[in-house]
Design a protein around this motif. Structure first.
Motif, PDB file in Angstrom:
ATOM      1  N   HIS A 110      66.224  29.034   4.756  1.00 50.56           N
ATOM      2  CA  HIS A 110      64.892  29.200   5.334  1.00 50.56           C
ATOM      3  C   HIS A 110      63.854  28.360   4.599  1.00 50.56           C
ATOM      4  O   HIS A 110      63.021  27.704   5.235  1.00 50.56           O
ATOM      5  N   ALA A 111      63.903  28.373   3.278  1.00 43.09           N
ATOM      6  CA  ALA A 111      62.927  27.599   2.502  1.00 43.09           C
ATOM      7  C   ALA A 111      63.036  26.118   2.841  1.00 43.09           C
ATOM      8  O   ALA A 111      62.011  25.442   3.030  1.00 43.09           O
ATOM      9  N   GLU A 112      64.248  25.612   2.946  1.00 47.05           N
ATOM     10  CA  GLU A 112      64.440  24.201   3.288  1.00 47.05           C
ATOM     11  C   GLU A 112      63.961  23.907   4.704  1.00 47.05           C
ATOM     12  O   GLU A 112      63.353  22.861   4.952  1.00 47.05           O
ATOM     13  N   ARG A 113      64.229  24.821   5.610  1.00 47.72           N
ATOM     14  CA  ARG A 113      63.800  24.627   7.007  1.00 47.72           C
ATOM     15  C   ARG A 113      62.274  24.562   7.091  1.00 47.72           C
ATOM     16  O   ARG A 113      61.719  23.688   7.746  1.00 47.72           O
ATOM     17  N   SER A 158      63.096  35.774   6.062  1.00 53.40           N
ATOM     18  CA  SER A 158      62.852  34.359   6.319  1.00 53.40           C
ATOM     19  C   SER A 158      61.374  33.989   6.272  1.00 53.40           C
ATOM     20  O   SER A 158      61.009  32.886   6.643  1.00 53.40           O
ATOM     21  N   ALA A 159      60.516  34.879   5.823  1.00 53.35           N
ATOM     22  CA  ALA A 159      59.089  34.571   5.781  1.00 53.35           C
ATOM     23  C   ALA A 159      58.823  33.473   4.759  1.00 53.35           C
ATOM     24  O   ALA A 159      59.288  33.554   3.625  1.00 53.35           O
ATOM     25  N   PRO A 160      58.090  32.425   5.146  1.00 51.56           N
ATOM     26  CA  PRO A 160      57.807  31.362   4.176  1.00 51.56           C
ATOM     27  C   PRO A 160      56.885  31.861   3.078  1.00 51.56           C
ATOM     28  O   PRO A 160      55.964  32.624   3.328  1.00 51.56           O
ATOM     29  N   GLY A 161      57.169  31.422   1.870  1.00 47.36           N
ATOM     30  CA  GLY A 161      56.323  31.791   0.741  1.00 47.36           C
ATOM     31  C   GLY A 161      55.185  30.814   0.585  1.00 47.36           C
ATOM     32  O   GLY A 161      55.068  29.841   1.321  1.00 47.36           O
ATOM     33  N   MET A 177      70.479  28.180  12.373  1.00 46.21           N
ATOM     34  CA  MET A 177      69.070  27.987  12.027  1.00 46.21           C
ATOM     35  C   MET A 177      68.579  26.579  12.362  1.00 46.21           C
ATOM     36  O   MET A 177      67.434  26.402  12.736  1.00 46.21           O
ATOM     37  N   TYR A 178      69.455  25.587  12.227  1.00 43.46           N
ATOM     38  CA  TYR A 178      69.054  24.200  12.453  1.00 43.46           C
ATOM     39  C   TYR A 178      69.383  23.684  13.853  1.00 43.46           C
ATOM     40  O   TYR A 178      69.113  22.521  14.151  1.00 43.46           O
ATOM     41  N   ASP A 179      69.917  24.530  14.710  1.00 43.81           N
ATOM     42  CA  ASP A 179      70.222  24.072  16.063  1.00 43.81           C
ATOM     43  C   ASP A 179      68.928  23.682  16.782  1.00 43.81           C
ATOM     44  O   ASP A 179      67.937  24.415  16.712  1.00 43.81           O
TER      45      ASP A 179
END
Length: 142
Positions: free
Chosen positions: A107-110, A131-134, A67-69
């Protein structure tokens, strides 16, 4: 294993050469991100989506690395403006009940750390899935 899958419906005005380029970038992710064990990118069959991709990683540490690549973020920048609707899902055979929470936390942190990414997501017609942002992630978006 954790299987991260996305399904994409492209914007009607998305130039095919740009779409093809974005799909090639997704394929690069599969080949070049070390945490990815196996992957596939291609046409989506049997739904309202045009294309899909699936990336498998061994564990939550591999998921975080994927995810962070930086290549993943580059693909977001190039591909998301071409997408009308997107669905993102994760499937795991990890029996630890905390794995789902850890995926959501990544995902939330990203999203919390990248308001420009949230803006790209908000430019989509719809975006749903694991992974949808809230609302909390979207509040910080200018």
């Amino acid at each position: 294993m954790i299987h991260h899958q996305i399904r994409l419906a492209m914007r009607p005005d998305a130039p095919q050469d740009k779409v093809d380029g974005a799909l090639d970038m997704l394929r690069r992710m599969g080949r070049e991100i070390e945490a990815v064990t196996y992957w596939t990118v291609g046409r989506d069959v049997g739904g309202d989506f045009d294309y899909g991709a699936m990336f498998a990683v061994e564990d939550i540490e591999g998921y975080r690395a994927y995810m962070y690549d930086p290549l993943h973020r580059q693909v977001d920048e190039i591909g998301l403006p071409l997408v009308r609707n997107m669905v993102s899902h994760d499937l795991t055979d990890d029996e630890d009940p905390a794995t789902g929470d850890l995926i959501r936390q990544i995902h939330a942190e990203r999203f919390a750390g990248d308001p420009a990414l949230v803006a790209l997501i908000e430019g989509l017609g719809s975006y749903a899935g694991s992974s949808a942002p809230g609302p909390a992630e979207r509040e910080d978006t200018p």
